[in-house]
Write a protein that holds these residues in place. Structure first.
Motif, PDB file in Angstrom:
ATOM      1  N   GLU A 154      30.278  34.198 -12.900  1.00 13.52           N
ATOM      2  CA  GLU A 154      29.232  33.923 -12.327  1.00 13.52           C
ATOM      3  C   GLU A 154      28.923  34.837 -10.931  1.00 13.52           C
ATOM      4  OE1 GLU A 154      28.622  29.908 -12.057  1.00 13.52           O
ATOM      5  OE2 GLU A 154      28.013  29.646 -14.051  1.00 13.52           O
ATOM      6  N   LYS A 155      30.078  34.911 -10.351  1.00  7.21           N
ATOM      7  CA  LYS A 155      30.057  35.504  -8.990  1.00  7.21           C
ATOM      8  C   LYS A 155      30.273  37.068  -9.045  1.00  7.21           C
ATOM      9  CE  LYS A 155      32.841  34.067  -5.414  1.00  7.21           C
ATOM     10  NZ  LYS A 155      33.584  33.304  -4.585  1.00  7.21           N
ATOM     11  N   VAL A 156      31.348  37.424  -9.859  1.00  7.74           N
ATOM     12  CA  VAL A 156      31.707  38.858  -9.401  1.00  7.74           C
ATOM     13  C   VAL A 156      31.741  39.639 -10.774  1.00  7.74           C
ATOM     14  CG1 VAL A 156      33.107  38.189  -7.557  1.00  7.74           C
ATOM     15  CG2 VAL A 156      34.346  38.325  -9.759  1.00  7.74           C
ATOM     16  N   LEU A 157      31.549  39.076 -11.985  1.00  9.53           N
ATOM     17  CA  LEU A 157      31.342  39.756 -13.036  1.00  9.53           C
ATOM     18  C   LEU A 157      29.981  39.930 -13.732  1.00  9.53           C
ATOM     19  CD1 LEU A 157      34.591  38.642 -14.818  1.00  9.53           C
ATOM     20  CD2 LEU A 157      34.396  40.551 -13.280  1.00  9.53           C
ATOM     21  N   ARG A 158      28.876  39.628 -12.989  1.00  7.25           N
ATOM     22  CA  ARG A 158      27.660  39.917 -13.436  1.00  7.25           C
ATOM     23  C   ARG A 158      27.231  41.248 -13.758  1.00  7.25           C
ATOM     24  NH1 ARG A 158      24.911  38.395  -8.320  1.00  7.25           N
ATOM     25  NH2 ARG A 158      26.232  39.821  -7.860  1.00  7.25           N
ATOM     26  N   LYS A 159      26.072  41.346 -14.402  1.00  7.66           N
ATOM     27  CA  LYS A 159      25.479  42.602 -14.687  1.00  7.66           C
ATOM     28  C   LYS A 159      25.121  43.486 -13.155  1.00  7.66           C
ATOM     29  CE  LYS A 159      23.713  41.925 -19.181  1.00  7.66           C
ATOM     30  NZ  LYS A 159      22.657  41.811 -19.864  1.00  7.66           N
ATOM     31  N   GLU A 160      24.663  42.567 -12.293  1.00  8.28           N
ATOM     32  CA  GLU A 160      24.637  42.943 -10.943  1.00  8.28           C
ATOM     33  C   GLU A 160      25.851  43.662 -10.481  1.00  8.28           C
ATOM     34  OE1 GLU A 160      23.523  40.233 -12.068  1.00  8.28           O
ATOM     35  OE2 GLU A 160      21.470  39.771 -11.469  1.00  8.28           O
ATOM     36  N   ASP A 161      26.902  43.065 -10.457  1.00  4.95           N
ATOM     37  CA  ASP A 161      28.303  43.803 -10.298  1.00  4.95           C
ATOM     38  C   ASP A 161      28.440  44.905 -10.812  1.00  4.95           C
ATOM     39  OD1 ASP A 161      28.908  41.375  -8.374  1.00  4.95           O
ATOM     40  OD2 ASP A 161      28.903  40.227 -10.328  1.00  4.95           O
ATOM     41  N   MET A 162      28.269  45.062 -11.941  1.00  7.75           N
ATOM     42  CA  MET A 162      28.528  46.220 -12.860  1.00  7.75           C
ATOM     43  C   MET A 162      27.596  47.514 -12.154  1.00  7.75           C
ATOM     44  SD  MET A 162      28.767  44.849 -16.591  1.00  7.75           S
ATOM     45  CE  MET A 162      29.090  43.371 -17.025  1.00  7.75           C
ATOM     46  N   GLU A 163      26.351  47.028 -11.833  1.00  6.04           N
ATOM     47  CA  GLU A 163      25.541  48.162 -11.113  1.00  6.04           C
ATOM     48  C   GLU A 163      25.983  48.319  -9.815  1.00  6.04           C
ATOM     49  OE1 GLU A 163      21.747  46.065 -11.123  1.00  6.04           O
ATOM     50  OE2 GLU A 163      21.526  45.977 -13.509  1.00  6.04           O
ATOM     51  N   VAL A 164      26.712  47.564  -9.142  1.00 10.62           N
ATOM     52  CA  VAL A 164      26.936  47.828  -7.598  1.00 10.62           C
ATOM     53  C   VAL A 164      28.140  48.762  -7.742  1.00 10.62           C
ATOM     54  CG1 VAL A 164      28.161  46.738  -5.546  1.00 10.62           C
ATOM     55  CG2 VAL A 164      26.185  45.657  -6.653  1.00 10.62           C
ATOM     56  N   TYR A 165      28.980  48.468  -8.947  1.00  8.90           N
ATOM     57  CA  TYR A 165      30.264  49.062  -9.011  1.00  8.90           C
ATOM     58  C   TYR A 165      29.803  50.711  -9.390  1.00  8.90           C
ATOM     59  CZ  TYR A 165      35.047  50.313 -10.412  1.00  8.90           C
ATOM     60  OH  TYR A 165      36.259  50.806 -10.504  1.00  8.90           O
ATOM     61  N   MET A 166      28.937  50.663 -10.352  1.00  6.61           N
ATOM     62  CA  MET A 166      28.589  51.903 -10.808  1.00  6.61           C
ATOM     63  C   MET A 166      27.958  52.922  -9.768  1.00  6.61           C
ATOM     64  SD  MET A 166      28.894  53.487 -13.478  1.00  6.61           S
ATOM     65  CE  MET A 166      28.075  54.780 -14.881  1.00  6.61           C
ATOM     66  N   PHE A 167      27.032  52.337  -8.963  1.00  8.29           N
ATOM     67  CA  PHE A 167      26.413  53.024  -7.775  1.00  8.29           C
ATOM     68  C   PHE A 167      27.436  53.654  -6.834  1.00  8.29           C
ATOM     69  CE2 PHE A 167      22.785  52.368  -4.421  1.00  8.29           C
ATOM     70  CZ  PHE A 167      22.762  53.645  -4.160  1.00  8.29           C
ATOM     71  N   ARG A 168      28.477  52.691  -6.562  1.00  5.05           N
ATOM     72  CA  ARG A 168      29.261  53.103  -5.353  1.00  5.05           C
ATOM     73  C   ARG A 168      30.224  54.244  -6.163  1.00  5.05           C
ATOM     74  NH1 ARG A 168      32.369  49.914  -0.731  1.00  5.05           N
ATOM     75  NH2 ARG A 168      34.247  51.013  -0.715  1.00  5.05           N
ATOM     76  N   LEU A 169      30.676  53.953  -7.355  1.00  6.43           N
ATOM     77  CA  LEU A 169      31.611  54.966  -8.049  1.00  6.43           C
ATOM     78  C   LEU A 169      30.877  56.377  -8.113  1.00  6.43           C
ATOM     79  CD1 LEU A 169      33.856  56.006  -9.840  1.00  6.43           C
ATOM     80  CD2 LEU A 169      32.618  54.982 -11.837  1.00  6.43           C
ATOM     81  N   LEU A 170      29.527  56.560  -8.154  1.00  9.35           N
ATOM     82  CA  LEU A 170      28.933  57.682  -8.492  1.00  9.35           C
ATOM     83  C   LEU A 170      28.663  58.414  -7.348  1.00  9.35           C
ATOM     84  CD1 LEU A 170      26.408  57.086 -11.519  1.00  9.35           C
ATOM     85  CD2 LEU A 170      28.508  58.083 -11.397  1.00  9.35           C
ATOM     86  N   LEU A 171      28.474  57.518  -6.104  1.00 11.04           N
ATOM     87  CA  LEU A 171      28.205  58.188  -4.873  1.00 11.04           C
ATOM     88  C   LEU A 171      29.676  59.011  -4.427  1.00 11.04           C
ATOM     89  CD1 LEU A 171      26.291  55.764  -2.504  1.00 11.04           C
ATOM     90  CD2 LEU A 171      25.600  57.612  -3.532  1.00 11.04           C
ATOM     91  N   GLU A 172      30.920  58.280  -4.606  1.00 10.53           N
ATOM     92  CA  GLU A 172      31.981  58.588  -4.578  1.00 10.53           C
ATOM     93  C   GLU A 172      32.301  59.937  -5.200  1.00 10.53           C
ATOM     94  OE1 GLU A 172      34.289  58.023  -2.197  1.00 10.53           O
ATOM     95  OE2 GLU A 172      34.140  55.914  -1.886  1.00 10.53           O
ATOM     96  N   TRP A 173      31.939  59.930  -6.600  1.00 12.41           N
ATOM     97  CA  TRP A 173      32.098  61.019  -7.494  1.00 12.41           C
ATOM     98  C   TRP A 173      31.197  61.969  -7.032  1.00 12.41           C
ATOM     99  CZ3 TRP A 173      35.754  62.619 -10.031  1.00 12.41           C
ATOM    100  CH2 TRP A 173      35.671  63.692 -10.938  1.00 12.41           C
ATOM    101  N   GLY A 174      30.170  61.780  -6.451  1.00 15.07           N
ATOM    102  CA  GLY A 174      29.018  62.830  -6.368  1.00 15.07           C
ATOM    103  C   GLY A 174      29.659  63.514  -5.067  1.00 15.07           C
ATOM    104  N   ARG A 175      30.475  63.001  -4.016  1.00  8.32           N
ATOM    105  CA  ARG A 175      30.877  63.552  -2.755  1.00  8.32           C
ATOM    106  C   ARG A 175      32.063  64.729  -3.493  1.00  8.32           C
ATOM    107  NH1 ARG A 175      33.216  60.686   2.135  1.00  8.32           N
ATOM    108  NH2 ARG A 175      34.147  59.028   0.403  1.00  8.32           N
ATOM    109  N   LEU A 176      32.648  64.086  -4.118  1.00  4.77           N
ATOM    110  CA  LEU A 176      34.077  64.907  -4.590  1.00  4.77           C
ATOM    111  C   LEU A 176      33.468  66.019  -5.213  1.00  4.77           C
ATOM    112  CD1 LEU A 176      36.978  64.570  -5.241  1.00  4.77           C
ATOM    113  CD2 LEU A 176      36.689  62.982  -6.794  1.00  4.77           C
ATOM    114  N   VAL A 177      32.586  66.164  -6.041  1.00  3.53           N
ATOM    115  CA  VAL A 177      32.051  67.431  -6.759  1.00  3.53           C
ATOM    116  C   VAL A 177      30.977  68.388  -5.810  1.00  3.53           C
ATOM    117  CG1 VAL A 177      32.462  66.501  -8.967  1.00  3.53           C
ATOM    118  CG2 VAL A 177      30.098  66.235  -8.101  1.00  3.53           C
ATOM    119  N   ASP A 178      30.981  67.981  -4.673  1.00  8.43           N
ATOM    120  CA  ASP A 178      30.202  68.788  -3.579  1.00  8.43           C
ATOM    121  C   ASP A 178      31.085  69.763  -2.750  1.00  8.43           C
ATOM    122  OD1 ASP A 178      27.354  67.822  -2.217  1.00  8.43           O
ATOM    123  OD2 ASP A 178      28.448  69.233  -1.290  1.00  8.43           O
ATOM    124  N   GLU A 179      30.328  70.910  -3.016  1.00  9.00           N
ATOM    125  CA  GLU A 179      31.211  72.010  -2.267  1.00  9.00           C
ATOM    126  C   GLU A 179      31.429  71.586  -0.751  1.00  9.00           C
ATOM    127  OE1 GLU A 179      32.520  74.740  -3.080  1.00  9.00           O
ATOM    128  OE2 GLU A 179      31.853  74.439  -5.308  1.00  9.00           O
TER     129      GLU A 179
END
Ligand SMILES: *[C@@H]1O[C@H](CO)[C@@H](O)[C@H](O)[C@H]1NC(C)=O
Ligand SMILES: *[C@@H]1O[C@H](CO)[C@@H](O)[C@H](O)[C@H]1NC(C)=O
Ligand SMILES: *[C@@H]1O[C@H](CO)[C@@H](O)[C@H](O)[C@H]1NC(C)=O
Ligand SMILES: *[C@@H]1O[C@H](CO)[C@@H](O)[C@H](O)[C@H]1NC(C)=O
Ligand SMILES: *[C@@H]1O[C@H](CO)[C@@H](O)[C@H](O)[C@H]1NC(C)=O
Length: 628
Positions: free
Chosen positions: A594-619
């Protein structure tokens, strides 16, 4: 080929009747094989922990639970956020040795709004993305485009431009839903993501392997790029010209670069490729495949019993026997391996694989069979009111049984589990000797005793799937099949969870329920790895299943009253088991989910992952970042 199989089936033996007539609920049509060469359904481990005299001064599971509790409380303390954005930014730099990615403030607000208790610890994202720093942004874009372009390769694309995301092409609905679920997961933050394409693996199986010999080079290069001194004032903005950098994805067939064939064993070619050449997994040593490979088991087990230490059990380099004890290694259905670092987003990955993990669409989109939805007809009653039974239903989907003479299905964990739970072989089980002072003994229990003392309700739940010819017929003859509604699970105290072709989508609903999940130490790591603690939120079981009955005994207890033979032999035990501990553990898992495996937690994880990935593929990835 056919001759080989007939021969190997002929060596299967009818099990001996060890003690009267076993009251088996299993295999009305066929009860073949107990111990025969190549017959893996029951790994012979009768001599393990043998001797009535093997007394144990405390129960190893007590110790494992207490150690897990300490570990979890430490983790929880570090991950109950009470800080500010400024603190999060500093913590990020301290923890990961670089600036937070651009738009980190947007991510922070998003996470706080969704009550995420975790703000600092996203180590999985760090370890998943780190090796990709060894490649230039241009190379990462090129490899992404190649993967997406190749048709029928199991990889499809998501493209993000001007804060909008869509799938690169429409694909059949039985896969499109996955892309749609990902787009849905991203919809509330996609406006903050930079232009980029993502290669999404639609198969359950992970695919990216870097051989040991390459690994060191890749890490050296990645660390080199990573450890450049941090700029004092990074720019909080992704490069503006990113869109042009992405190759146009065409449908032109490109040279296929995935080398594995479906249904082939992959342990030697991919599974163990990341291991040291001198490790047991690569420098194969001979053993009898009908017998337990003890050297594969003991390194990650408690010294006093076959109870796994999960962190080490997930290292497969000392476990060559897994090559035929898991469908993923023995005969995967849709594995498309590549021995090169390629940016591929997958829902789970086996040890040593370099796929980038993201939260599973199965759980996010509430696909059937992965949703916890008790109702009046299928209530989730309190733990005490549930049936004192270990329950499992599932399909034969772990690997593909190809009828090629290897009988791979007999090694797969699911099939072995069903056999073992219904017709357990005689074995040593840890039982109380003097309970008041916590003394324990390994007692030898017969098949009939195991069946009588421990209640299981385990069978294949659907038509036999993923098989060919006689490997279908053999399984149809061998296994009883009974279908249930998924919501039936909550009737039972103990729910078993097993890997499928990849991760198991049911684990999160099992945690959400008032039942206690047992889970074979999974090959497959998911995005939540590190949040859920084995021996604190669920019970890990070694995939060789050697510790299954000792673990059941610990929680369910044992009552030998009425078993005159046992009592005569001095095994006069009436012990109720650690039921309260089981109930507490089930509640802890429920609260955690109920605390850390909610759909909200999945969104939070995905958002952070894609910011990281966005930086990694930036010139300009070394010049951009977030500071206050
Ligand atoms: C966050 O917690 C607050 C206070 O408990 C609650 O009102 C709010 O609905 C929660 N938000 C989400 C997205 O769970
Ligand atoms: C590529 O193929 C897909 C499906 O086969 C089709 O929908 C799409 O229009 C094609 N794209 C191009 C650029 O030809
Ligand atoms: C489990 O294995 C890891 C890695 O070898 C080790 O660091 C840890 O102490 C072990 N834990 C237990 C409880 O044995
Ligand atoms: C309860 O759930 C089952 C299975 O999901 C469903 O078939 C049934 O209609 C539901 N019953 C009620 C009363 O909602
Ligand atoms: C096993 O579980 C199923 C589904 O709940 C149930 O219908 C069946 O009666 C159970 N079998 C036994 C032997 O308890």
């Amino acid at each position: 080929m056919i001759t080989t199989v007939i021969i190997s089936l002929n060596v299967l033996q009818i099990p001996q009747d060890h003690s009267g007539t076993p009251t088996s609920r299993f295999g009305k049509r066929a009860r073949p094989l107990l111990i025969a060469f190549g017959a893996l359904l029951w790994l012979c481990h009768a001599s393990l922990y043998s001797g009535q005299s093997l007394a144990v001064p405390y129960h190893p599971i007590d110790a494992l639970i207490s150690a897990a509790g300490k570990r979890y409380r430490r983790w929880e303390k570090e991950n109950t956020w009470t800080g500010t954005l400024g603190m999060a930014v500093v913590n990020y730099r301290t923890r990961y040795g670089r600036h937070a990615p651009p738009n980190f403030d947007k991510w922070y607000d998003f996470a706080i709004e969704r009550n995420s208790t975790i703000i600092d610890e996203f180590d999985n994202i760090f370890t998943d993305t780190l090796p990709f720093y060894s490649l230039s942004p241009g190379e990462l874009r090129r490899r992404t485009a190649e993967d997406i372009a190749q048709l029928d390769n199991g990889v499809e694309g998501i493209t993000i431009r001007n804060g909008k995301a869509e799938s690169v092409r429409q694909i059949p609905e039985d896969h499109q839903w996955q892309l749609d679920a990902i787009l849905n997961m991203m919809k509330d933050f996609v406006e903050y993501l930079p232009d980029m394409d993502l290669a999404i693996n639609l198969n359950d199986e992970s695919r990216v392997v870097v051989p040991y010999e390459e690994n060191e080079k890749i890490y050296a290069a990645a660390m080199g790029a990573f450890l450049k001194p941090m700029r004092r004032r990074p720019r909080n903005i992704f490069s503006r010209t990113r869109a042009q950098g992405w190759p146009k994805i065409s449908n032109d067939s490109i040279e296929p670069f995935h080398v594995s064939k479906p249904f082939e064993p992959i342990f030697d070619t991919f599974g163990s490729a990341h291991c040291h050449p001198q490790s047991a997994a690569r420098a194969a040593f001979p053993w009898n495949t009908a017998k337990l490979c003890q050297r594969c088991l003991t390194p990650h087990s408690h010294p006093l019993g076959p109870f796994p230490n999960n962190s080490f059990a997930q290292d497969i380099c000392h476990q060559p026997d897994l090559s035929y004890l898991h469908g993923f290694y023995a005969s995967p259905s849709s594995f498309r391996g590549v021995s090169q670092l390629r940016p591929t987003f997958s829902q789970s990955k086996a040890p040593g694989f370099r796929d980038i993990l993201y939260p599973s669409p199965w759980n996010y989109a509430d696909r059937s069979g992965t949703v916890y939805a008790p109702n009046d007809s299928f209530p989730d009653v309190s733990f005490q009111e549930k049936e004192d039974t270990l329950f499992w239903r599932g399909t034969t989907s772990e690997g593909f049984a190809t009828a090629n003479g290897r009988g791979a299905w007999k090694g797969m964990t699911r099939q072995r589990f069903v056999a073992q739970a219904n017709f357990p072989m005689e074995q040593n089980v840890l039982l109380p000797y003097i309970e008041e002072v916590n003394r324990w003994n390994y007692h030898r229990l017969s098949t009939a005793q195991l069946q009588a003392y421990f209640h299981t309700n385990v069978s294949i739940g659907h038509p036999i799937a993923r098989c060919m010819w006689f490997d279908c017929d053999d399984q149809v003859n061998f296994f009883d099949r009974t279908h249930i509604d998924f919501q039936t699970h909550w009737r039972y105290r103990y729910l078993f969870d097993l890997d499928g072709a990849g991760f198991s989508g049911r684990f999160i609903p099992f945690l959400q329920s008032r039942s206690l999940p047992f889970k074979t130490t999974s090959l497959f790591k998911e995005w939540w790895d590190g949040r859920v603690m084995p021996w604190w939120h669920y019970i890990p079981v070694d995939p060789r299943l050697v510790g299954l009955y000792s673990t059941l005994a610990y929680f369910m207890g044992v009552d030998t009253t009425g078993d005159d033979q046992a009592v005569e032999r001095g095994m006069d035990i009436k012990w109720k088991g650690r039921v309260e501990e089981a109930e507490k553990m089930a509640e802890r898992g429920r609260r955690l989910a109920e605390k850390v495996l909610r759909k909200e937690d999945m969104e939070v994880y995905m958002f952070r992952l894609l910011l990281e990935w966005g930086r990694l593929v930036d010139e300009n990835r070394d010049e951009i970042g977030f500071t206050l």
